[in-house]
Design an enzyme around this catalytic site. Sequence first.
Site, PDB file in Angstrom:
ATOM      1  CD  GLU A  25      -2.790  -1.240   2.439  1.00 44.57           C
ATOM      2  OE1 GLU A  25      -2.735  -0.312   3.257  1.00 44.57           O
ATOM      3  OE2 GLU A  25      -3.526  -2.222   2.583  1.00 44.57           O
ATOM      4  CD  GLU A 132      -3.379  -5.992   3.631  1.00 38.49           C
ATOM      5  OE1 GLU A 132      -4.309  -5.312   4.116  1.00 38.49           O
ATOM      6  OE2 GLU A 132      -2.193  -5.703   3.776  1.00 38.49           O
TER       7      GLU A 132
END
Length: 200
Positions: A25, A132
């Site tokens: 991220e 995720e």
Amino acid sequence: IEEVAGYLKLLMAENIPVIWRPLHEAAGNYNLYGPNGAWFWWGKGGAEPCKQLWRLLYDQLVNVYGLSNLIWVWTVDVTKGAEDQYLEWYPGDDFVDIVGVDIYEANTDAKSRQYQALVDLTKGNKLVTVSECGNIPDPSKCMDADNRWSWFMVWPTADDNGNVLLNTPDQNFKLNTLDYWKKVMGNQYVITREAMPSLK
């Protein structure tokens, strides 16, 4: 880098491949919370320093430490409307094996918007993954939408005693009931560890 390379070398010595997702991220939230609002330090300086860091890490682990057992996974930001900035943050095909997206939504939809954005980013030349998630995208819905996610990883949640929970009251996890887990893992499009030819 030197420290982590030592551990990764131990795995390489045992012929163990590693799905390697560093700087996950990295783009954070594309300033969703204001200037330099990315939630991890490696993304706070913006796209160019982040790409430089990724390429440095790649060069050190692959060329300096000689690691050949890493499968490099780059994670984009899921923020709606951020897709036009993916390319700005992307380190490049030469430094990435798989592109992923972390998705936390209160549904089990196929995530077509995210899937197509990843395919477009790499012109269809890379595997794409739900790197995720909370609620697991329904494999049948994904296939019906022609979204061929390579794999998914549910973010682990545990109770106060360290016991892993299948779901929680949080809207981003609560659809992962025991029955839904069984449905997902029993789906004809899901390959479990027990079904992997290389592990038999």
